[in-house]
Design a protein around this motif. Sequence first.
Motif, PDB file in Angstrom:
ATOM      1  N   PRO A  16       0.794  -1.405   0.030  1.00 46.91           N
ATOM      2  CA  PRO A  16       0.048  -0.067   0.004  1.00 46.91           C
ATOM      3  C   PRO A  16       0.998   1.194  -0.129  1.00 46.91           C
ATOM      4  CG  PRO A  16      -0.476  -1.332   1.867  1.00 46.91           C
ATOM      5  CD  PRO A  16       0.680  -2.064   1.071  1.00 46.91           C
ATOM      6  N   LEU A  17       0.528   2.295  -0.612  1.00 47.34           N
ATOM      7  CA  LEU A  17       1.026   3.412  -0.664  1.00 47.34           C
ATOM      8  C   LEU A  17       1.523   3.951   0.607  1.00 47.34           C
ATOM      9  CD1 LEU A  17      -0.245   5.469  -3.886  1.00 47.34           C
ATOM     10  CD2 LEU A  17       1.464   3.730  -3.826  1.00 47.34           C
ATOM     11  N   GLY A  18       0.534   3.901   1.337  1.00 47.14           N
ATOM     12  CA  GLY A  18       0.613   4.691   3.035  1.00 47.14           C
ATOM     13  C   GLY A  18       1.670   3.930   3.746  1.00 47.14           C
ATOM     14  N   LYS A  19       2.516   2.821   3.195  1.00 52.94           N
ATOM     15  CA  LYS A  19       3.481   2.211   3.964  1.00 52.94           C
ATOM     16  C   LYS A  19       4.810   2.462   3.238  1.00 52.94           C
ATOM     17  CE  LYS A  19       1.072  -1.810   5.838  1.00 52.94           C
ATOM     18  NZ  LYS A  19       1.052  -3.203   6.232  1.00 52.94           N
ATOM     19  N   LEU A  20       4.665   3.309   2.229  1.00 52.61           N
ATOM     20  CA  LEU A  20       6.091   3.683   1.473  1.00 52.61           C
ATOM     21  C   LEU A  20       6.342   5.254   1.921  1.00 52.61           C
ATOM     22  CD1 LEU A  20       5.050   2.434  -2.111  1.00 52.61           C
ATOM     23  CD2 LEU A  20       6.277   1.358  -0.136  1.00 52.61           C
ATOM     24  N   GLY A  21       7.805   5.168   1.948  1.00 55.22           N
ATOM     25  CA  GLY A  21       8.154   6.736   2.751  1.00 55.22           C
ATOM     26  C   GLY A  21       8.410   7.528   1.452  1.00 55.22           C
ATOM     27  N   SER A  22       9.167   7.250   0.384  1.00 55.55           N
ATOM     28  CA  SER A  22       9.467   8.059  -0.856  1.00 55.55           C
ATOM     29  C   SER A  22       9.811   7.098  -2.074  1.00 55.55           C
ATOM     30  CB  SER A  22      10.694   8.881  -0.641  1.00 55.55           C
ATOM     31  OG  SER A  22      12.016   8.055  -0.600  1.00 55.55           O
ATOM     32  N   LEU A  23       9.491   7.754  -3.142  1.00 55.60           N
ATOM     33  CA  LEU A  23       9.773   7.074  -4.585  1.00 55.60           C
ATOM     34  C   LEU A  23      10.164   8.306  -5.443  1.00 55.60           C
ATOM     35  CD1 LEU A  23       9.319   4.670  -6.275  1.00 55.60           C
ATOM     36  CD2 LEU A  23       7.101   5.372  -6.930  1.00 55.60           C
ATOM     37  N   GLU A  24      11.267   7.943  -5.802  1.00 61.15           N
ATOM     38  CA  GLU A  24      12.132   8.696  -6.772  1.00 61.15           C
ATOM     39  C   GLU A  24      12.000   8.136  -8.359  1.00 61.15           C
ATOM     40  OE1 GLU A  24      15.924  10.025  -5.322  1.00 61.15           O
ATOM     41  OE2 GLU A  24      15.273  10.058  -3.360  1.00 61.15           O
ATOM     42  N   ILE A  25      11.510   8.791  -9.357  1.00 60.97           N
ATOM     43  CA  ILE A  25      11.699   8.341 -10.490  1.00 60.97           C
ATOM     44  C   ILE A  25      12.307   9.015 -11.580  1.00 60.97           C
ATOM     45  CG2 ILE A  25       9.828   7.542 -12.420  1.00 60.97           C
ATOM     46  CD1 ILE A  25       7.891   6.790 -10.375  1.00 60.97           C
ATOM     47  N   LEU A  26      12.978   8.684 -12.469  1.00 59.11           N
ATOM     48  CA  LEU A  26      13.650   9.215 -13.465  1.00 59.11           C
ATOM     49  C   LEU A  26      13.088   8.649 -14.615  1.00 59.11           C
ATOM     50  CD1 LEU A  26      17.363   9.319 -12.336  1.00 59.11           C
ATOM     51  CD2 LEU A  26      15.832  11.081 -12.067  1.00 59.11           C
ATOM     52  N   THR A  27      12.901   9.572 -15.873  1.00 63.59           N
ATOM     53  CA  THR A  27      12.369   9.160 -16.928  1.00 63.59           C
ATOM     54  C   THR A  27      13.171   9.720 -18.241  1.00 63.59           C
ATOM     55  OG1 THR A  27      10.937  11.079 -17.413  1.00 63.59           O
ATOM     56  CG2 THR A  27      10.062   9.353 -16.129  1.00 63.59           C
ATOM     57  N   GLU A  28      13.051   9.227 -19.251  1.00 67.81           N
ATOM     58  CA  GLU A  28      13.957   9.904 -20.451  1.00 67.81           C
ATOM     59  C   GLU A  28      13.043   9.537 -21.692  1.00 67.81           C
ATOM     60  OE1 GLU A  28      18.133   9.167 -22.748  1.00 67.81           O
ATOM     61  OE2 GLU A  28      17.661   7.769 -21.028  1.00 67.81           O
ATOM     62  N   ASN A  29      13.088  10.783 -22.497  1.00 66.79           N
ATOM     63  CA  ASN A  29      12.688  10.696 -23.814  1.00 66.79           C
ATOM     64  C   ASN A  29      12.886   9.347 -24.546  1.00 66.79           C
ATOM     65  OD1 ASN A  29      12.910  11.547 -26.904  1.00 66.79           O
ATOM     66  ND2 ASN A  29      11.212  12.835 -26.112  1.00 66.79           N
ATOM     67  N   VAL A  30      11.969   9.042 -25.433  1.00 71.23           N
ATOM     68  CA  VAL A  30      12.243   7.415 -25.994  1.00 71.23           C
ATOM     69  C   VAL A  30      13.130   7.666 -26.967  1.00 71.23           C
ATOM     70  CG1 VAL A  30      10.025   6.445 -25.256  1.00 71.23           C
ATOM     71  CG2 VAL A  30      10.064   8.068 -27.373  1.00 71.23           C
ATOM     72  N   SER A  31      12.931   8.875 -27.848  1.00 71.77           N
ATOM     73  CA  SER A  31      13.990   9.132 -28.857  1.00 71.77           C
ATOM     74  C   SER A  31      15.205   8.915 -28.488  1.00 71.77           C
ATOM     75  CB  SER A  31      13.649  10.234 -29.850  1.00 71.77           C
ATOM     76  OG  SER A  31      12.401   9.973 -30.342  1.00 71.77           O
ATOM     77  N   SER A  32      15.460  10.071 -27.405  1.00 74.43           N
ATOM     78  CA  SER A  32      16.844  10.018 -26.835  1.00 74.43           C
ATOM     79  C   SER A  32      17.477   8.793 -26.266  1.00 74.43           C
ATOM     80  CB  SER A  32      17.037  11.073 -25.792  1.00 74.43           C
ATOM     81  OG  SER A  32      17.977  11.440 -25.009  1.00 74.43           O
ATOM     82  N   LEU A  33      16.616   7.923 -25.536  1.00 78.64           N
ATOM     83  CA  LEU A  33      16.762   6.888 -25.115  1.00 78.64           C
ATOM     84  C   LEU A  33      17.380   5.890 -26.222  1.00 78.64           C
ATOM     85  CD1 LEU A  33      17.004   4.608 -22.638  1.00 78.64           C
ATOM     86  CD2 LEU A  33      14.670   4.200 -23.045  1.00 78.64           C
ATOM     87  N   ALA A  34      16.707   5.757 -27.217  1.00 78.40           N
ATOM     88  CA  ALA A  34      16.786   4.667 -28.494  1.00 78.40           C
ATOM     89  C   ALA A  34      18.390   5.364 -29.113  1.00 78.40           C
ATOM     90  CB  ALA A  34      15.856   4.962 -29.688  1.00 78.40           C
ATOM     91  N   ARG A  35      18.573   6.455 -29.292  1.00 78.59           N
ATOM     92  CA  ARG A  35      19.990   6.929 -29.810  1.00 78.59           C
ATOM     93  C   ARG A  35      21.142   6.839 -28.888  1.00 78.59           C
ATOM     94  NH1 ARG A  35      16.902  11.682 -30.869  1.00 78.59           N
ATOM     95  NH2 ARG A  35      17.592  12.836 -28.816  1.00 78.59           N
ATOM     96  N   ASN A  36      20.749   6.808 -27.533  1.00 77.10           N
ATOM     97  CA  ASN A  36      21.813   6.464 -26.664  1.00 77.10           C
ATOM     98  C   ASN A  36      22.030   4.772 -26.593  1.00 77.10           C
ATOM     99  OD1 ASN A  36      22.283   9.309 -25.799  1.00 77.10           O
ATOM    100  ND2 ASN A  36      20.763   8.838 -23.899  1.00 77.10           N
ATOM    101  N   THR A  37      21.058   4.077 -26.745  1.00 73.77           N
ATOM    102  CA  THR A  37      21.043   2.707 -26.893  1.00 73.77           C
ATOM    103  C   THR A  37      21.965   2.260 -27.990  1.00 73.77           C
ATOM    104  OG1 THR A  37      18.867   2.445 -25.710  1.00 73.77           O
ATOM    105  CG2 THR A  37      19.888   0.340 -26.869  1.00 73.77           C
TER     106      THR A  37
END
Length: 203
Positions: A60-81
């Motif tokens: 349950p979300l109430g039992k979680l302290g923190s969640l940090e999420i990083l995202t990336e643009n799909v085109s940029s991710l494809a180029r880097n890959t």
Amino acid sequence: MKLTLDGKSVRSSQFSNAGTLAELIRSLELKIAPERVIISMTLDGRALDQQSEKDKAGLPLGKLGSLEILTENVSSLARNTLATLCDYLPELSEAVEESVLLLQGSDESQGHRGLEILIDGIQMASQAWKGIACFIKIEGRGPDEVLPDISAFNEVLMMIAAAQENGDIVQICDLLEFELKPLLESWSKHAAELHSEMLNPAA
């Protein structure tokens, strides 16, 4: 719960329909799609990999302290890959030679372990190609022209597996040297061509 998306605080109340960690992640994925994808998550100060995400999915979300999420643009991710593949594929070709030497040496078991690691690496590269073909944009090339011949790799993999079952080291080495290595070299050449076209679209 404190929710951070790409360094910015986000009110978890925006996802009031999400009661568990899995539901929250799914809601976030839908929110950022199709332009961006999640590339990493940190839950309560610890990196969240596939296994730990699965283990904690129902929390349950109430039992979680923190969640940090990083995202990336799909085109940029494809180029880097793609850039990563340009470096990684030649290393896999060298690993094929090393596996052959190990299999032909006195410690055959070490050769089989090396072969297992090699195949895992190539399967990762195969999956990376599929993502690149979906998201990268190169003028004059459709997805089918970006994706190399993955089916050929699958066929070679099946032949290697059959040779392993038969304990035929000679055939395994022949398949590695004369089938798999040329395939990897063709992938490497294709990746380099795509990367060049991507960097020099007018060339």
